[in-house]
Scaffold this active site. Structure first.
Site, PDB file in Angstrom:
ATOM      1  N   TYR A 198      -6.102  -0.891   9.046  1.00  0.00           N
ATOM      2  CA  TYR A 198      -6.637  -0.763   7.695  1.00  0.00           C
ATOM      3  C   TYR A 198      -7.694   0.338   7.711  1.00  0.00           C
ATOM      4  O   TYR A 198      -8.318   0.628   8.739  1.00  0.00           O
ATOM      5  CB  TYR A 198      -7.171  -2.078   7.112  1.00  0.00           C
ATOM      6  N   TYR A 201       0.809  -1.227   0.000  1.00  0.00           N
ATOM      7  CA  TYR A 201       0.000   0.000   0.000  1.00  0.00           C
ATOM      8  C   TYR A 201       0.836   1.268   0.000  1.00  0.00           C
ATOM      9  O   TYR A 201       0.289   2.360  -0.128  1.00  0.00           O
ATOM     10  CB  TYR A 201      -0.942  -0.010   1.214  1.00  0.00           C
ATOM     11  N   HIS A 203      -4.632   6.058  -1.424  1.00  0.00           N
ATOM     12  CA  HIS A 203      -5.308   5.928  -0.135  1.00  0.00           C
ATOM     13  C   HIS A 203      -4.368   6.189   1.041  1.00  0.00           C
ATOM     14  O   HIS A 203      -4.821   6.358   2.168  1.00  0.00           O
ATOM     15  CB  HIS A 203      -5.907   4.518  -0.015  1.00  0.00           C
ATOM     16  N   ASN A 242     -14.454   5.740   3.648  1.00  0.00           N
ATOM     17  CA  ASN A 242     -14.689   4.729   4.684  1.00  0.00           C
ATOM     18  C   ASN A 242     -13.891   4.958   5.969  1.00  0.00           C
ATOM     19  O   ASN A 242     -14.351   4.622   7.064  1.00  0.00           O
ATOM     20  CB  ASN A 242     -14.428   3.328   4.136  1.00  0.00           C
ATOM     21  N   ASN A 290     -10.750   1.021   6.718  1.00  0.00           N
ATOM     22  CA  ASN A 290     -12.161   0.923   7.100  1.00  0.00           C
ATOM     23  C   ASN A 290     -12.382   0.825   8.604  1.00  0.00           C
ATOM     24  O   ASN A 290     -13.517   0.963   9.062  1.00  0.00           O
ATOM     25  CB  ASN A 290     -12.818  -0.274   6.414  1.00  0.00           C
TER      26      ASN A 290
END
Length: 194
Positions: A64, A14, A19, A113, A66
């Protein structure tokens, strides 16, 4: 004390994705103020230090995206901060051009989110935010695939500038100059190259 939380996803796959813009701004602040963000607490990597003479906790939730609210809620409770004035959340925004930033004092999740999780866990949508533009999703792309994708070489340059602006905005915010930060950074729109 201010909790400055940059949102993102942990792990090598990531790194450098859209994000993870929040993580990248935390890295800029950590370098500038010599704060090591390497201590684990409440499912986050944290680092204590000072920005412009104000005590801060730099935070990268490791839950993470969310589930970001779980980590932030725990830290807010532990450090007994006032979420409305002492929590600053930095995150990616697909409605802004790459590197453009927007500062807000409150608002809805806007489909993000990570912010949805934070609002749910805090029980309020009133907390300081720095949105970092990552560019609009092309019509043919799935949103999840887009935000987990990497920047082009040109976008990377724009994002580096955006990360610096976001870090500068945080300096204003921790010295009780939120309105000044909004006036300074929310109006900056870079002209598109012809």
């Amino acid at each position: 004390m201010y909790i400055i939380a940059g949102l993102g996803n942990p792990g090598l796959p990531y790194e450098g994705t859209r994000h993870n813009a929040g993580f990248d701004v935390i890295d800029v602040l950590a370098r500038e103020y010599n704060i090591s963000v390497d201590y684990r607490k409440n499912r986050a990597l944290i680092g204590k230090g000072a920005i412009e003479g104000r005590k801060v906790l730099l935070v990268k939730p490791q839950t993470y995206m969310n589930l970001s609210g779980e980590s932030i809620r725990g830290l807010a409770d532990y450090y007994k901060i006032d979420e409305e004035s002492e929590l600053i959340v930095i995150y990616d925004d697909v409605s802004l051009d790459p590197g453009q930033i927007r500062i807000r004092k409150k608002g809805s999740a806007g489909g993000h989110n990570g912010i949805k999780s934070i609002i749910s866990h805090l029980g309020t949508d009133v907390f300081l935010r720095v949105k970092v533009g990552v560019g609009q999703k092309p019509k043919q792309y799935d949103l999840a695939d887009y935000v987990l994708g990497h920047f082009s070489a040109e976008e990377k340059k724009e994002m580096e500038e955006g990360y610096r602006h976001a870090a500068e905005a945080v300096k204003y915010m921790v010295t009780d100059r939120v309105d000044e930060a909004m006036n300074e950074f929310n109006r900056k729109v870079r002209p598109k190259e012809l």
